[in-house]
Design a protein around this motif. Structure first.
Motif, mmCIF file in Angstrom:
data_model
loop_
_atom_site.group_PDB
_atom_site.id
_atom_site.type_symbol
_atom_site.label_atom_id
_atom_site.label_comp_id
_atom_site.label_asym_id
_atom_site.label_seq_id
_atom_site.Cartn_x
_atom_site.Cartn_y
_atom_site.Cartn_z
ATOM 1 N N GLY A 1 7.068 10.277 5.170
ATOM 2 C CA GLY A 1 7.282 8.945 3.696
ATOM 3 C C GLY A 1 7.942 8.318 3.587
ATOM 4 O O GLY A 1 7.406 7.299 2.768
ATOM 5 N N SER A 2 9.022 8.653 3.637
ATOM 6 C CA SER A 2 10.719 8.008 3.573
ATOM 7 C C SER A 2 10.593 6.162 4.391
ATOM 8 O O SER A 2 10.985 5.385 3.703
ATOM 9 C CB SER A 2 12.320 8.679 3.814
ATOM 10 O OG SER A 2 12.759 7.919 3.890
ATOM 11 N N THR A 3 9.569 6.682 5.402
ATOM 12 C CA THR A 3 9.238 5.607 6.456
ATOM 13 C C THR A 3 8.768 4.562 5.935
ATOM 14 O O THR A 3 8.663 3.669 5.840
ATOM 15 C CB THR A 3 9.191 6.028 7.955
ATOM 16 O OG1 THR A 3 10.510 6.744 8.521
ATOM 17 C CG2 THR A 3 8.805 4.590 8.967
ATOM 18 N N GLU A 4 7.193 5.511 5.562
ATOM 19 C CA GLU A 4 6.445 5.107 5.373
ATOM 20 C C GLU A 4 6.870 4.076 3.150
ATOM 21 O O GLU A 4 6.396 3.043 3.277
ATOM 22 C CB GLU A 4 5.029 5.523 4.348
ATOM 23 C CG GLU A 4 4.714 5.784 5.562
ATOM 24 C CD GLU A 4 3.171 6.440 5.409
ATOM 25 O OE1 GLU A 4 2.554 6.431 4.028
ATOM 26 O OE2 GLU A 4 2.711 7.340 6.455
ATOM 27 N N ASN A 5 7.492 4.203 2.540
ATOM 28 C CA ASN A 5 8.400 3.598 1.364
ATOM 29 C C ASN A 5 9.312 1.913 1.807
ATOM 30 O O ASN A 5 9.510 1.210 1.251
ATOM 31 C CB ASN A 5 9.339 4.777 1.399
ATOM 32 C CG ASN A 5 8.316 5.639 0.285
ATOM 33 O OD1 ASN A 5 7.227 5.414 0.286
ATOM 34 N ND2 ASN A 5 8.637 6.675 -0.062
#
Length: 190
Positions: free
Chosen positions: A8-12
């Motif tokens: 999720g952090s990488t996608e953000n």
């Protein structure tokens, strides 16, 4: 941190970087159009407008440019390294087949439907990667073509739909200038 939290952090971060890159590209394009408009408005003499536009297009928008602005110049205005001369000549030859239609040759996924598949190998043979030819038409007055050509090493990559919109805006400005000069020449005769 859990694996789902890292994804999720990488996608953000990825979404944020795409947003920033998109904003930067939009700002560059708007700045370029302001530069073109300024070149048209502030050229010391009318005969210097079309060469100023051609010069402004290389290298930001294209590797090579050919402007056939018939109302203001009896000859083509070309801004190009010699390595693209054959490609420009070839694309201008394809314009005669296309007539007053826009000619698009690009491998970009957003422009493949507009590209004649037979033109891509020709362009590669001429050592270019993408090209667009846009007629200079303003309120029914025809005045030549703007040919934009990109080589493999161009920083913006192959011509994209956004680039096509930008090229069309440049062509519209030159076409309006040509119409103005044609009208001006007609009123001087009266």
């Amino acid at each position: 941190m859990s694996e789902s939290g890292q994804n999720g952090s990488t996608e953000n971060w990825s979404a944020a970087l795409r947003y920033i890159a998109g904003r930067k590209a939009a700002e560059e394009s708007l700045g370029f159009l302001v530069h073109i408009s300024t070149a048209i408005q502030q050229a010391p003499q009318l005969k210097e407008v079309v060469p100023a536009v051609a010069k402004a297009c290389v290298p930001f928008l294209a590797s090579a440019v050919s402007l056939g602005a018939l109302a203001t110049h009896s000859q083509l205005v070309v801004q190009s390294p010699t390595e693209y001369s054959t490609a420009l000549e070839g694309v201008r030859g394809l314009i005669t087949e296309a007539g007053d239609q826009k000619l698009v040759i690009s491998e970009h996924e957003g422009l493949l439907k507009q590209t004649d598949p037979g033109h891509l190998p020709l362009l590669r043979q001429w050592r270019a990667s993408s090209a667009v030819a846009v007629p200079l038409t303003y309120r029914g007055l025809r005045g030549g073509h703007l040919v934009v050509l990109r080589g493999d090493g161009h920083r913006r990559g192959p011509i994209s739909p956004g680039d096509l919109a930008l090229i069309s805006e440049v062509a519209d400005r030159v076409a309006a200038f040509n119409a103005f000069v044609t009208q001006l020449a007609g009123s001087e005769v009266l």
